[in-house]
Write a protein that holds these residues in place. Sequence first.
Motif, PDB file in Angstrom:
ATOM      1  N   GLY A   9       0.792  -1.228   0.000  1.00 37.27           N
ATOM      2  CA  GLY A   9       0.000   0.000   0.000  1.00 37.27           C
ATOM      3  C   GLY A   9       0.821   1.272   0.000  1.00 37.27           C
ATOM      4  O   GLY A   9       0.319   2.342   0.307  1.00 37.27           O
ATOM      5  N   PHE A  10       2.100   1.192  -0.344  1.00 36.59           N
ATOM      6  CA  PHE A  10       2.914   2.405  -0.434  1.00 36.59           C
ATOM      7  C   PHE A  10       4.100   2.156  -1.349  1.00 36.59           C
ATOM      8  O   PHE A  10       4.425   1.016  -1.666  1.00 36.59           O
ATOM      9  N   THR A  11       4.720   3.244  -1.785  1.00 41.23           N
ATOM     10  CA  THR A  11       6.005   3.129  -2.475  1.00 41.23           C
ATOM     11  C   THR A  11       7.029   3.843  -1.613  1.00 41.23           C
ATOM     12  O   THR A  11       6.680   4.680  -0.774  1.00 41.23           O
ATOM     13  N   TRP A  12       8.295   3.515  -1.794  1.00 44.38           N
ATOM     14  CA  TRP A  12       9.350   4.168  -1.017  1.00 44.38           C
ATOM     15  C   TRP A  12      10.571   4.384  -1.885  1.00 44.38           C
ATOM     16  O   TRP A  12      10.761   3.724  -2.894  1.00 44.38           O
ATOM     17  N   ASN A  13      11.378   5.332  -1.474  1.00 42.14           N
ATOM     18  CA  ASN A  13      12.704   5.478  -2.061  1.00 42.14           C
ATOM     19  C   ASN A  13      13.624   6.036  -0.996  1.00 42.14           C
ATOM     20  O   ASN A  13      13.174   6.597   0.001  1.00 42.14           O
ATOM     21  N   GLN A  14      14.907   5.846  -1.186  1.00 48.50           N
ATOM     22  CA  GLN A  14      15.864   6.349  -0.208  1.00 48.50           C
ATOM     23  C   GLN A  14      17.148   6.757  -0.892  1.00 48.50           C
ATOM     24  O   GLN A  14      17.498   6.259  -1.964  1.00 48.50           O
ATOM     25  N   ASN A  15      17.837   7.715  -0.251  1.00 50.50           N
ATOM     26  CA  ASN A  15      19.220   8.004  -0.610  1.00 50.50           C
ATOM     27  C   ASN A  15      20.006   7.977   0.707  1.00 50.50           C
ATOM     28  O   ASN A  15      19.495   7.477   1.707  1.00 50.50           O
ATOM     29  N   ASP A  16      21.211   8.497   0.716  1.00 46.59           N
ATOM     30  CA  ASP A  16      22.009   8.414   1.945  1.00 46.59           C
ATOM     31  C   ASP A  16      21.472   9.295   3.065  1.00 46.59           C
ATOM     32  O   ASP A  16      21.766   9.062   4.233  1.00 46.59           O
ATOM     33  N   ASP A  17      20.696  10.311   2.726  1.00 48.09           N
ATOM     34  CA  ASP A  17      20.247  11.273   3.731  1.00 48.09           C
ATOM     35  C   ASP A  17      18.842  11.031   4.247  1.00 48.09           C
ATOM     36  O   ASP A  17      18.525  11.394   5.374  1.00 48.09           O
ATOM     37  N   GLU A  18      17.971  10.474   3.409  1.00 47.83           N
ATOM     38  CA  GLU A  18      16.582  10.343   3.828  1.00 47.83           C
ATOM     39  C   GLU A  18      15.866   9.187   3.149  1.00 47.83           C
ATOM     40  O   GLU A  18      16.328   8.651   2.144  1.00 47.83           O
ATOM     41  N   VAL A  19      14.750   8.837   3.770  1.00 48.73           N
ATOM     42  CA  VAL A  19      13.857   7.814   3.220  1.00 48.73           C
ATOM     43  C   VAL A  19      12.505   8.475   3.026  1.00 48.73           C
ATOM     44  O   VAL A  19      12.051   9.232   3.884  1.00 48.73           O
ATOM     45  N   GLU A  20      11.876   8.192   1.896  1.00 49.06           N
ATOM     46  CA  GLU A  20      10.573   8.780   1.606  1.00 49.06           C
ATOM     47  C   GLU A  20       9.567   7.667   1.355  1.00 49.06           C
ATOM     48  O   GLU A  20       9.815   6.750   0.591  1.00 49.06           O
ATOM     49  N   PHE A  21       8.427   7.756   2.049  1.00 47.27           N
ATOM     50  CA  PHE A  21       7.310   6.834   1.837  1.00 47.27           C
ATOM     51  C   PHE A  21       6.173   7.622   1.199  1.00 47.27           C
ATOM     52  O   PHE A  21       5.898   8.744   1.618  1.00 47.27           O
ATOM     53  N   ARG A  22       5.510   7.020   0.210  1.00 48.78           N
ATOM     54  CA  ARG A  22       4.343   7.663  -0.405  1.00 48.78           C
ATOM     55  C   ARG A  22       3.147   6.729  -0.339  1.00 48.78           C
ATOM     56  O   ARG A  22       3.219   5.600  -0.795  1.00 48.78           O
ATOM     57  N   PHE A  23       2.057   7.250   0.243  1.00 49.49           N
ATOM     58  CA  PHE A  23       0.822   6.482   0.388  1.00 49.49           C
ATOM     59  C   PHE A  23      -0.281   7.156  -0.405  1.00 49.49           C
ATOM     60  O   PHE A  23      -0.530   8.354  -0.210  1.00 49.49           O
ATOM     61  N   PRO A  24      -0.970   6.434  -1.295  1.00 49.13           N
ATOM     62  CA  PRO A  24      -2.135   7.033  -1.951  1.00 49.13           C
ATOM     63  C   PRO A  24      -3.237   7.230  -0.915  1.00 49.13           C
ATOM     64  O   PRO A  24      -3.516   6.304  -0.133  1.00 49.13           O
ATOM     65  N   VAL A  25      -3.815   8.415  -0.849  1.00 48.63           N
ATOM     66  CA  VAL A  25      -4.901   8.692   0.100  1.00 48.63           C
ATOM     67  C   VAL A  25      -6.058   9.372  -0.636  1.00 48.63           C
ATOM     68  O   VAL A  25      -5.901   9.830  -1.763  1.00 48.63           O
ATOM     69  N   ALA A  26      -7.217   9.414   0.022  1.00 44.76           N
ATOM     70  CA  ALA A  26      -8.408  10.014  -0.594  1.00 44.76           C
ATOM     71  C   ALA A  26      -8.161  11.485  -0.908  1.00 44.76           C
ATOM     72  O   ALA A  26      -7.406  12.170  -0.216  1.00 44.76           O
ATOM     73  N   ALA A  27      -8.823  11.974  -1.949  1.00 42.98           N
ATOM     74  CA  ALA A  27      -8.614  13.350  -2.416  1.00 42.98           C
ATOM     75  C   ALA A  27      -8.975  14.376  -1.342  1.00 42.98           C
ATOM     76  O   ALA A  27      -8.446  15.474  -1.329  1.00 42.98           O
ATOM     77  N   ASN A  28      -9.885  14.020  -0.424  1.00 39.87           N
ATOM     78  CA  ASN A  28     -10.311  14.991   0.601  1.00 39.87           C
ATOM     79  C   ASN A  28      -9.506  14.865   1.893  1.00 39.87           C
ATOM     80  O   ASN A  28      -9.875  15.444   2.911  1.00 39.87           O
ATOM     81  N   THR A  29      -8.398  14.125   1.877  1.00 40.96           N
ATOM     82  CA  THR A  29      -7.579  13.941   3.079  1.00 40.96           C
ATOM     83  C   THR A  29      -6.938  15.263   3.493  1.00 40.96           C
ATOM     84  O   THR A  29      -6.325  15.946   2.684  1.00 40.96           O
ATOM     85  N   LYS A  30      -7.091  15.605   4.764  1.00 44.30           N
ATOM     86  CA  LYS A  30      -6.494  16.816   5.324  1.00 44.30           C
ATOM     87  C   LYS A  30      -5.408  16.403   6.329  1.00 44.30           C
ATOM     88  O   LYS A  30      -5.445  15.302   6.884  1.00 44.30           O
ATOM     89  N   ALA A  31      -4.465  17.314   6.562  1.00 40.73           N
ATOM     90  CA  ALA A  31      -3.358  17.022   7.478  1.00 40.73           C
ATOM     91  C   ALA A  31      -3.869  16.620   8.864  1.00 40.73           C
ATOM     92  O   ALA A  31      -3.266  15.786   9.527  1.00 40.73           O
ATOM     93  N   LYS A  32      -5.003  17.205   9.288  1.00 42.51           N
ATOM     94  CA  LYS A  32      -5.496  16.886  10.635  1.00 42.51           C
ATOM     95  C   LYS A  32      -5.977  15.437  10.759  1.00 42.51           C
ATOM     96  O   LYS A  32      -6.102  14.925  11.869  1.00 42.51           O
ATOM     97  N   TYR A  33      -6.239  14.764   9.634  1.00 39.94           N
ATOM     98  CA  TYR A  33      -6.633  13.344   9.670  1.00 39.94           C
ATOM     99  C   TYR A  33      -5.419  12.427   9.781  1.00 39.94           C
ATOM    100  O   TYR A  33      -5.561  11.224   9.956  1.00 39.94           O
ATOM    101  N   VAL A  34      -4.231  13.007   9.598  1.00 34.54           N
ATOM    102  CA  VAL A  34      -3.017  12.196   9.498  1.00 34.54           C
ATOM    103  C   VAL A  34      -2.266  12.225  10.820  1.00 34.54           C
ATOM    104  O   VAL A  34      -2.049  13.283  11.402  1.00 34.54           O
ATOM    105  N   LYS A  35      -1.871  11.042  11.289  1.00 39.68           N
ATOM    106  CA  LYS A  35      -1.057  10.959  12.495  1.00 39.68           C
ATOM    107  C   LYS A  35       0.164  10.114  12.152  1.00 39.68           C
ATOM    108  O   LYS A  35       0.033   8.967  11.716  1.00 39.68           O
TER     109      LYS A  35
END
Length: 135
Positions: free
Chosen positions: A46-72
């Motif tokens: 349910g996600f994609t990821w990539n990394q380099n030496d400095d950071e790791v990034e995760f990407r999750f598809p979410v509903a179009a109406n998702t707001k930051a306050k719904y995210v923990k």
Amino acid sequence: GGGGGGSAGGGARSLSGLMNQQAQITGGGAGVSVGGNGFREGQGDGFTWNQNDDEVEFRFPVAANTKAKYVKVNFGKSTLKVTVAGQTLLNGQLGGTVEVDDSTFTIEDASSGKGKELCVTLGKKENYTWPFVVR
């Protein structure tokens, strides 16, 4: 004679397998050349990821109406838990140590053009490519 036919069928199968492999290598090629040799990317449940030496990034598809306050997002030193609208999208042990203060998340328009993506970025404490990102 019949045995020969079988091996020809096998040949066709492996050829198409080879073609698929070639397509994957070509498809991933652009990403690899951008980040150099240390660049790694992949897909999880349910996600994609990539990394380099400095950071790791995760990407999750979410509903179009998702707001930051719904995210923990619980950033641990070596754990990550991501919850959206009460649903846990990821809860696991990370492949290295995280600099919690350098870790953030954003909600962006999905690169596919459909809906939104939750992008979670973890700053790495040590600068190296993790053997795995999460498990």
